[in-house]
Design an enzyme around this catalytic site. Structure first.
Site, PDB file in Angstrom:
ATOM      1  N   ASP A 176     -25.512  49.883 -34.075  1.00  0.00           N
ATOM      2  CA  ASP A 176     -26.215  49.363 -32.946  1.00  0.00           C
ATOM      3  C   ASP A 176     -26.789  48.506 -33.906  1.00  0.00           C
ATOM      4  O   ASP A 176     -27.735  48.798 -34.970  1.00  0.00           O
ATOM      5  CB  ASP A 176     -27.889  49.942 -32.122  1.00  0.00           C
ATOM      6  CG  ASP A 176     -28.370  49.118 -31.141  1.00  0.00           C
ATOM      7  OD1 ASP A 176     -27.896  48.108 -30.771  1.00  0.00           O
ATOM      8  OD2 ASP A 176     -29.667  49.217 -31.418  1.00  0.00           O
ATOM      9  N   HIS A 194     -35.390  37.831 -31.715  1.00  0.00           N
ATOM     10  CA  HIS A 194     -36.675  38.819 -31.186  1.00  0.00           C
ATOM     11  C   HIS A 194     -37.312  39.976 -32.241  1.00  0.00           C
ATOM     12  O   HIS A 194     -37.874  40.128 -33.007  1.00  0.00           O
ATOM     13  CB  HIS A 194     -35.116  39.942 -30.427  1.00  0.00           C
ATOM     14  CG  HIS A 194     -35.775  41.215 -31.181  1.00  0.00           C
ATOM     15  ND1 HIS A 194     -36.527  41.912 -29.873  1.00  0.00           N
ATOM     16  CD2 HIS A 194     -34.826  42.604 -31.396  1.00  0.00           C
ATOM     17  CE1 HIS A 194     -36.423  43.045 -29.920  1.00  0.00           C
ATOM     18  NE2 HIS A 194     -36.049  43.729 -30.756  1.00  0.00           N
ATOM     19  N   GLU A 231     -34.250  47.038 -23.693  1.00  0.00           N
ATOM     20  CA  GLU A 231     -33.150  46.211 -24.643  1.00  0.00           C
ATOM     21  C   GLU A 231     -31.785  45.772 -23.654  1.00  0.00           C
ATOM     22  O   GLU A 231     -30.919  45.992 -23.975  1.00  0.00           O
ATOM     23  CB  GLU A 231     -32.844  46.219 -25.499  1.00  0.00           C
ATOM     24  CG  GLU A 231     -34.982  46.989 -25.991  1.00  0.00           C
ATOM     25  CD  GLU A 231     -33.956  47.839 -28.312  1.00  0.00           C
ATOM     26  OE1 GLU A 231     -32.866  47.477 -28.503  1.00  0.00           O
ATOM     27  OE2 GLU A 231     -35.282  48.004 -28.853  1.00  0.00           O
ATOM     28  N   GLU A 253     -29.218  43.930 -24.367  1.00  0.00           N
ATOM     29  CA  GLU A 253     -28.155  43.950 -25.193  1.00  0.00           C
ATOM     30  C   GLU A 253     -26.418  43.620 -24.418  1.00  0.00           C
ATOM     31  O   GLU A 253     -26.101  43.557 -23.471  1.00  0.00           O
ATOM     32  CB  GLU A 253     -28.117  45.040 -26.134  1.00  0.00           C
ATOM     33  CG  GLU A 253     -29.535  45.359 -26.840  1.00  0.00           C
ATOM     34  CD  GLU A 253     -28.765  46.558 -27.508  1.00  0.00           C
ATOM     35  OE1 GLU A 253     -27.887  46.431 -28.370  1.00  0.00           O
ATOM     36  OE2 GLU A 253     -30.231  47.221 -28.543  1.00  0.00           O
ATOM     37  N   ASP A 271     -30.516  49.506 -24.193  1.00  0.00           N
ATOM     38  CA  ASP A 271     -30.105  50.293 -25.293  1.00  0.00           C
ATOM     39  C   ASP A 271     -32.062  50.884 -24.725  1.00  0.00           C
ATOM     40  O   ASP A 271     -32.781  50.198 -25.264  1.00  0.00           O
ATOM     41  CB  ASP A 271     -30.098  50.266 -26.138  1.00  0.00           C
ATOM     42  CG  ASP A 271     -30.357  51.064 -27.385  1.00  0.00           C
ATOM     43  OD1 ASP A 271     -29.714  52.137 -27.328  1.00  0.00           O
ATOM     44  OD2 ASP A 271     -30.266  50.311 -28.902  1.00  0.00           O
ATOM     45  N   ARG A 301     -41.423  53.149 -27.351  1.00  0.00           N
ATOM     46  CA  ARG A 301     -41.793  52.186 -28.669  1.00  0.00           C
ATOM     47  C   ARG A 301     -43.142  53.217 -29.402  1.00  0.00           C
ATOM     48  O   ARG A 301     -42.864  52.783 -29.945  1.00  0.00           O
ATOM     49  CB  ARG A 301     -42.204  51.279 -27.758  1.00  0.00           C
ATOM     50  CG  ARG A 301     -41.572  49.966 -27.207  1.00  0.00           C
ATOM     51  CD  ARG A 301     -40.693  49.857 -27.848  1.00  0.00           C
ATOM     52  NE  ARG A 301     -39.341  48.280 -27.829  1.00  0.00           N
ATOM     53  CZ  ARG A 301     -38.752  47.904 -27.978  1.00  0.00           C
ATOM     54  NH1 ARG A 301     -38.571  48.583 -29.087  1.00  0.00           N
ATOM     55  NH2 ARG A 301     -37.963  47.399 -27.672  1.00  0.00           N
ATOM     56  N   GLN A 323     -40.668  55.378 -31.586  1.00  0.00           N
ATOM     57  CA  GLN A 323     -40.164  54.871 -32.097  1.00  0.00           C
ATOM     58  C   GLN A 323     -41.708  54.493 -33.511  1.00  0.00           C
ATOM     59  O   GLN A 323     -40.856  54.707 -34.943  1.00  0.00           O
ATOM     60  CB  GLN A 323     -39.524  53.241 -32.206  1.00  0.00           C
ATOM     61  CG  GLN A 323     -39.058  52.250 -32.495  1.00  0.00           C
ATOM     62  CD  GLN A 323     -37.986  51.293 -32.527  1.00  0.00           C
ATOM     63  OE1 GLN A 323     -37.963  51.008 -31.305  1.00  0.00           O
ATOM     64  NE2 GLN A 323     -37.501  50.403 -32.844  1.00  0.00           N
ATOM     65  N   LYS A 369     -34.265  56.305 -29.483  1.00  0.00           N
ATOM     66  CA  LYS A 369     -33.554  55.206 -28.561  1.00  0.00           C
ATOM     67  C   LYS A 369     -32.239  56.491 -28.255  1.00  0.00           C
ATOM     68  O   LYS A 369     -31.695  55.710 -28.043  1.00  0.00           O
ATOM     69  CB  LYS A 369     -33.141  55.352 -30.579  1.00  0.00           C
ATOM     70  CG  LYS A 369     -33.807  53.889 -30.496  1.00  0.00           C
ATOM     71  CD  LYS A 369     -34.141  52.522 -29.655  1.00  0.00           C
ATOM     72  CE  LYS A 369     -33.060  51.175 -30.106  1.00  0.00           C
ATOM     73  NZ  LYS A 369     -33.047  49.720 -28.936  1.00  0.00           N
ATOM     74  N   THR A 388     -28.453  55.382 -23.714  1.00  0.00           N
ATOM     75  CA  THR A 388     -27.975  54.170 -23.587  1.00  0.00           C
ATOM     76  C   THR A 388     -26.658  53.523 -22.579  1.00  0.00           C
ATOM     77  O   THR A 388     -25.883  54.468 -22.495  1.00  0.00           O
ATOM     78  CB  THR A 388     -27.591  53.436 -24.912  1.00  0.00           C
ATOM     79  OG1 THR A 388     -28.555  53.505 -26.528  1.00  0.00           O
ATOM     80  CG2 THR A 388     -26.935  52.359 -25.432  1.00  0.00           C
ATOM     81  N   GLU A 401     -41.996  42.138 -26.028  1.00  0.00           N
ATOM     82  CA  GLU A 401     -41.834  40.676 -26.610  1.00  0.00           C
ATOM     83  C   GLU A 401     -42.627  40.713 -25.665  1.00  0.00           C
ATOM     84  O   GLU A 401     -43.027  39.538 -25.711  1.00  0.00           O
ATOM     85  CB  GLU A 401     -40.830  40.107 -27.141  1.00  0.00           C
ATOM     86  CG  GLU A 401     -39.967  40.148 -27.985  1.00  0.00           C
ATOM     87  CD  GLU A 401     -38.627  40.236 -28.266  1.00  0.00           C
ATOM     88  OE1 GLU A 401     -38.232  38.817 -28.793  1.00  0.00           O
ATOM     89  OE2 GLU A 401     -37.779  40.508 -27.922  1.00  0.00           O
TER      90      GLU A 401
END
Length: 420
Positions: free
Chosen positions: A129, A136, A202, A204, A236, A240, A243, A256, A260, A367
């Protein structure tokens, strides 16, 4: 414009110009095998192979399409992929009678998509990844370190990435259990344990490696795209709060590795060629091994939808574009292998969150809500900062041509409560 004898709506993701590959199994039973999507149908390539319709391409690997993954086909390389794709477009074209007028073969080889189960397209040996969106990275860095220190010193010099967990890559439609782990609330001196309270998405895109490289022999930037078999949508999922506590000094781990999600149809890189465009201007100029002439990005429109358990319809919360990525796929592959790492057929690479400069283009909830300060207003009066249990997230994307679309279908996932 090339047209198929199969009726395909102009808004369909799967016209004859696309023909993405996937692994399917009939709902009535039978073993998994390889097919391509055309309109609302799946074309069973194992039936075409058994009928001898692919032999004149010089393709002499019997049984490649009667496989439960694309790995064997991926390993054959770009020249074979191109010949097979050309033959499939010929067989499906409106003026070619071979398949069109053979009712027995059509009945055996064409199945409605709603009559099959779609499976993981590849046996994924490794998953990498990246963190390739400057917007971002800047937004996240600003939140955690301030505007003056938003980007780490290395970010504009190399594609930052980390090694993910391939065992938890799941196909679209697979439910995702809320992960548990350690978290350290800002008002506490020691960590707590429990279900993540800051579960995120996420947005992606990913690409599967076709032919790999030998260990110790890097893939040059000029050859990198030759190793891309095709692209998929990726969500993904990220915890948070887990993390934030675990990521220093080695990066994400439990936050994570729980899931996925990827879309089932792998769109060939060749199908995207009409939509090739320049990516963002890179400053400073990358080192020579990351420099490549010509446009290296693609105009792929991307959207994210959220549907809570109390909502009657999904609501679009993100609109962005693949072309916003600062680091190209070729640059990411070249950097991945420059130290000698060997890639293998079926390996999955993902772009990292794809964000643009506008608020609605931010590719994750972290975000979009600016770490909780700007909640998302939903049509039914609810708000979201992070994902609730039973929320369903759907990502979709396509390239818009003149009268047709090259689409990726969708990747969906529903959040279930943590396992106790």
């Amino acid at each position: 414009m090339l047209k198929s004898f199969i009726d395909v709506d102009a808004t369909s993701h799967f016209p004859i110009q696309n023909l993405p590959y996937g692994i399917f199994r009939p709902l009535t039973g039978g073993k998994p095998r390889i097919g391509v999507a055309i309109g609302d149908y799946v074309l069973d390539l194992s039936e075409l192979e058994a009928a001898g319709l692919l032999q004149e391409t010089g393709f002499n690997k019997n049984g490649v399409f009667d496989q439960p993954s694309l790995n064997m086909f991926m390993a054959l390389g770009k020249e074979v992929w191109q010949k097979i794709r050309q033959k499939l477009q010929e067989l499906l074209s409106e003026d070619e009678p071979t398949l069109r007028d053979n009712q027995t073969l059509r009945s055996a080889a064409l199945r409605k998509q709603n009559e099959v189960e779609l499976l993981l397209p590849s046996q994924i040996g490794d998953y990498t990844d990246f963190y390739a969106s400057k917007e971002h990275a800047t937004n996240v860095g600003t939140m955690f370190r301030g505007k003056e220190n938003a980007l780490m010193p290395n970010w504009t010099h190399l594609p930052v990435g980390y090694h993910g967990r391939s065992s938890s890559v799941v196909i679209s439609g697979t439910d995702v259990y809320r992960p548990k782990g350690q978290m350290k609330p800002p008002d506490q001196a020691t960590p707590i344990f429990g279900p993540s309270k800051q579960l995120d998405i996420e947005l992606e895109m990913g690409w599967f490696i076709g032919q790999g490289n030998e260990r110790g022999k890097p893939i040059s930037i000029d050859d990198a795209e030759e190793h891309i078999f095709g692209l998929v949508l990726v969500n993904d999922w990220s915890a948070r709060d887990i993390q934030a506590w675990e990521y220093q000094p080695l990066g994400p781990f439990l936050s994570k590795s729980f899931a996925t999600s990827i879309s089932p149809w792998v769109v060939p890189l060749e199908a995207l060629e009409p939509f090739r465009i320049d990516g963002p201007k890179q400053d400073p100029t990358p080192l020579p091994y990351l420099q490549k002439d010509g446009p290296s990005s693609f105009d792929i429109h991307l959207e994210v939808y959220l549907k809570g358990k109390e909502m009657e319809q999904s609501q679009k919360i993100i609109t962005t574009n693949f072309s916003y990525l600062y680091w190209s796929m070729a640059q990411q592959i070249s950097h991945h292998t420059v130290a000698g790492c060997n890639l293998r057929p079926g390996d999955l690479h993902a772009s990292g969150t794809i964000s643009g400069s506008k608020k609605e283009q931010r590719g994750c909830l972290l975000e979009l809500t600016w770490r909780g300060k700007e909640p998302i207003d939903l049509h039914n009066g609810e708000q979201r900062i992070w994902l609730d249990d039973e929320d369903v997230i759907t990502i979709t994307g396509w390239c818009q041509g003149d009268g047709y679309r090259i689409g990726f279908g969708e990747v969906t996932g529903k959040i279930l409560p943590a396992v106790h």
